[in-house]
Enzyme design. Sequence first.
Site, PDB file in Angstrom:
ATOM      1  N   LYS A 188       0.835  -1.204   0.000  1.00 52.31           N
ATOM      2  CA  LYS A 188       0.000   0.000   0.000  1.00 52.31           C
ATOM      3  C   LYS A 188       0.875   1.261   0.000  1.00 52.31           C
ATOM      4  O   LYS A 188       0.552   2.254  -0.664  1.00 52.31           O
ATOM      5  CB  LYS A 188      -0.911   0.021   1.231  1.00 52.31           C
ATOM      6  CG  LYS A 188      -1.827   1.241   1.335  1.00 52.31           C
ATOM      7  CD  LYS A 188      -2.762   1.342   0.147  1.00 52.31           C
ATOM      8  CE  LYS A 188      -3.795   2.439   0.224  1.00 52.31           C
ATOM      9  NZ  LYS A 188      -3.716   3.487   1.188  1.00 52.31           N
TER      10      LYS A 188
ATOM     11  N   GLU B  48       1.015   6.682  -6.676  1.00 50.50           N
ATOM     12  CA  GLU B  48      -0.110   7.631  -6.788  1.00 50.50           C
ATOM     13  C   GLU B  48       0.389   9.078  -6.773  1.00 50.50           C
ATOM     14  O   GLU B  48      -0.068   9.903  -7.553  1.00 50.50           O
ATOM     15  CB  GLU B  48      -1.058   7.350  -5.610  1.00 50.50           C
ATOM     16  CG  GLU B  48      -2.252   8.242  -5.475  1.00 50.50           C
ATOM     17  CD  GLU B  48      -2.953   7.987  -4.132  1.00 50.50           C
ATOM     18  OE1 GLU B  48      -3.254   6.815  -3.805  1.00 50.50           O
ATOM     19  OE2 GLU B  48      -3.175   8.962  -3.376  1.00 50.50           O
TER      20      GLU B  48
END
Lengths: 298, 298, 298, 298
Positions: C167, C174
Amino acid sequence: MHIGLIGLGRMGGNMRDRLRNAGHGVTGYDQNQEISDVPGIADLVAALPEQQRIVWVMVPAGEITDTVVAQVAEHMRAGDVIIDGGNSKFSDDTRRAAELGERGIGYVDAGVSGGIWGRENGYGLMVGGPDETIATLMPIFEALRPEGLAAEGFVHAGPVGAGHYAKMVHNGIEYGVMQAYAEGYEILAARDDLIDDVGAIFTAWQRGTVVRSWLLELLVKALNEDPDLDDIRGFVADSGEGRWTVQEAVERAVPAPVISAALFARFDSRQEDSPAMKAVAALRQQFGGHATKAAADG
Amino acid sequence: MHIGLIGLGRMGGNMRDRLRNAGHGVTGYDQNQEISDVPGIADLVAALPEQQRIVWVMVPAGEITDTVVAQVAEHMRAGDVIIDGGNSKFSDDTRRAAELGERGIGYVDAGVSGGIWGRENGYGLMVGGPDETIATLMPIFEALRPEGLAAEGFVHAGPVGAGHYAKMVHNGIEYGVMQAYAEGYEILAARDDLIDDVGAIFTAWQRGTVVRSWLLELLVKALNEDPDLDDIRGFVADSGEGRWTVQEAVERAVPAPVISAALFARFDSRQEDSPAMKAVAALRQQFGGHATKAAADG
Amino acid sequence: MHIGLIGLGRMGGNMRDRLRNAGHGVTGYDQNQEISDVPGIADLVAALPEQQRIVWVMVPAGEITDTVVAQVAEHMRAGDVIIDGGNSKFSDDTRRAAELGERGIGYVDAGVSGGIWGRENGYGLMVGGPDETIATLMPIFEALRPEGLAAEGFVHAGPVGAGHYAKMVHNGIEYGVMQAYAEGYEILAARDDLIDDVGAIFTAWQRGTVVRSWLLELLVKALNEDPDLDDIRGFVADSGEGRWTVQEAVERAVPAPVISAALFARFDSRQEDSPAMKAVAALRQQFGGHATKAAADG
Amino acid sequence: MHIGLIGLGRMGGNMRDRLRNAGHGVTGYDQNQEISDVPGIADLVAALPEQQRIVWVMVPAGEITDTVVAQVAEHMRAGDVIIDGGNSKFSDDTRRAAELGERGIGYVDAGVSGGIWGRENGYGLMVGGPDETIATLMPIFEALRPEGLAAEGFVHAGPVGAGHYAKMVHNGIEYGVMQAYAEGYEILAARDDLIDDVGAIFTAWQRGTVVRSWLLELLVKALNEDPDLDDIRGFVADSGEGRWTVQEAVERAVPAPVISAALFARFDSRQEDSPAMKAVAALRQQFGGHATKAAADG
């Protein structure tokens, strides 16, 4: 004064010379018995003045430093002092000072700059620790630092850790400055249709220009010895401080694009092939049918 | 409609198919006579409808495009239209439109995205030129663009040059996005002690996550075919638009650290050895006596 | 299944809904009693099935997570399981798993992506932990993940820590991807003499292009709502994972110029004035007599 | 010798003094009649020795230089020489030399470094042009360059354009070096819990360290005058060479991450708000419901 010095490599060996030339007593220890003054660390501590034993540790950062500091401390008592002159991470200093402090042993961290030139020119020093301990050690620092104004070659940067913190940032800056010259070198060298002699350009920057510096002078020396750098590979190690500078910048939300770019360029320089660029090549092949180089071509 | 199409490579060939499948007439020309519909450019123009000849040029950016446009224009008259669908620099469009405009020949620049998948999925189109010329060409654009809402796969971006400008920025973004995934790939791959299967991670990002995208899907495909990218080298070409994006950003004082970093990573990937890093290595050797790798070691 | 869920904010609240819609029992706790199902953590644990109590912790990373995990564990016994679904640092997972493991309590770390859209679309899940514990929790993961192929929205990434590691990298990517679009946006917007409508360009990239993605679609939405982004300031927080990604890259000697540039751009965006740029301005003033802006001018 | 000098600002005015102090005749012209020796350019050329008129142009790069060079040339004849000592782009030199060459007028480009300190210390000079023209001008260059070895403060870099090319790269490096110090400054300043006095650190780096340089000394001066840089804003102009360096690097496929990062930091420093970061903030709001700062809050 008479101190102990552990680690007689490129840095430590020269420092022993410089201290002795300044009239200080130095008992040096090194794993390499040929250059060591004593057979072991216990002997080194035993050879120092009774009233206060001062030992300067000058070994590679990391576990070795921890091990050596612990070994020295075993033979010390309250009032003695250990100086870590290696390139330790500043956060290690806090831990070590606390551990030694429980036994009354003083601890000072010293960032030492100057490379192999320090024997002759003196070493730029940044130290961290309590005022009174630093005061005790001043004769040593005075002997090691360059001639001229004390404040221009020595600083008591703050409490324990501050010396290595300042040295860490010094080295981070050094990475960035070196990379700036290096990029300029490559941009000049890319135009051999226009620039007759890249080395002559750097040579001419040594006086009067905005970019004159000691590193520039060293680059001129290097280019004099090997004008196209044919004898050297673009493979550059990094020794910890650059990484810590970037990690600390990130921790403190300080943008550090230049220092990080310089660090990443070193990482890049050591990769046989780049996993990231393999991924980019693979992507291009997927969407565009672009030719890629097979690993076997390399 | 019936148009001419010059350049029947990976892109042009597929576009001919897609246009024909949509019911348009296409006379294609390519240097490679095996795939060409006509022997030469004169024949191509002669084969087109009398009232208005429309020729889509789909050849590599640069001199070749200039040459082909000039050759086509030789056979044209006022009212005809040339579309440059290659990856030309937007500033070239302005020049070409002015030159052709003097003879009454229309000019439209079209940025075309989609790679080898465009034949099936349609091509994302960004076009620049006068409203009335664009209006004339809409049946062609309609056939090439992807199904679905027109505005989601086609844009009349502005006057001549705007289409290639938008495509240039598209590709600049593409460089940055690809590099972001690529860095993530390398960071994951660096921890094979923790991450069992890097490909499985990317696979699992295809639904629900913030980073899902078409490029991600392509990376998944690539990792399925070659899980450790063993068969590919990290050697990545760049095709002009990334450079122009950075140069334009610099011209306009727009910070573009990500797109430029992605571009520089490609430059790096193609260097056997880095002159800049040679300079850094030489500097370290000068001040620290640090060992360097001799060129011969490499 | 029937699980406990602590933290009913934007993420946790939606997850409770999604789990209940899938037929699972969820007892939720939040400091905000208005949305909480039970008055306290003890009550939450007490409300769960005797044979095995499973509690999903969904609170901000850092001390709060540590505190909540400790509080939950107080009421647990061997065989129970805690899932940390927040954005914890992967190295915290190892520590927590070890501590809980001494008492026989299972621990799983879950990276959860999807934002406020997850309630509807499902959440991309990356989890770390022992096979048998993961197996027990699969019904929960199945309910949370997006529809479609399981492997495209869920991954058992590796041992404890692997979920949060994946993550973390997801979020690092991102950052880079967002910044790439953002730079492209600024370069397009810098040319309002050429580009009629920047939003229309992004809109047209949604189909067929190489850069199509979910983030692109969100940017289109944002530009539809506020075409020049007049109502928003360029002030961007960062939430930990971006920093850790860069720090981990540095730790592992992985070049990460794009992700770090994206992170530094966020740091920059939050500075009223930049200490570094003050230093640069001061330098220019010193050597060139260049005018500087007095702080009072600002 | 007796030369004409056009532009008597910070640089030109000091150069007139230095040349006169060295025994050269200088007729200066400036738009500002109070400091000008003659009323106009025609008068300036008329005042110079018949056999060969030499005019040094020292005005801002760009159109002004082009205009002034053209005006001077109007009054010249074959054998006369114009030197452009401003910060012109190297590609402009080639064009100008060709135009003047048609009329037999010589042209030399001179990069001049040293800022306001040059009057006293001399100017670092990088010049481009034909050997025989340079030879003619040597007495002027000798007077302007710093004392010491000629090769350390003056270089005939190559044909026309090479002087400005070398100066361009010099300034690109300068951007990178300044930014490296600046980032270090900010990282030190971020830890006022550890570092007692940031200025004292920089002061102590002036002797013995690897990062000692003239720029470092200037930063020490600046920090002495304003220890926390309270009186200065982090707003930094750029004057062309940095941009050209990056554009040239991109043109030549040379990775220049450090110099470009330094340039982008300057762009950033001048933005009231960043369009790119608005886009990032807008994206975060879309996917995460993250709070943004309304423009009105600012």
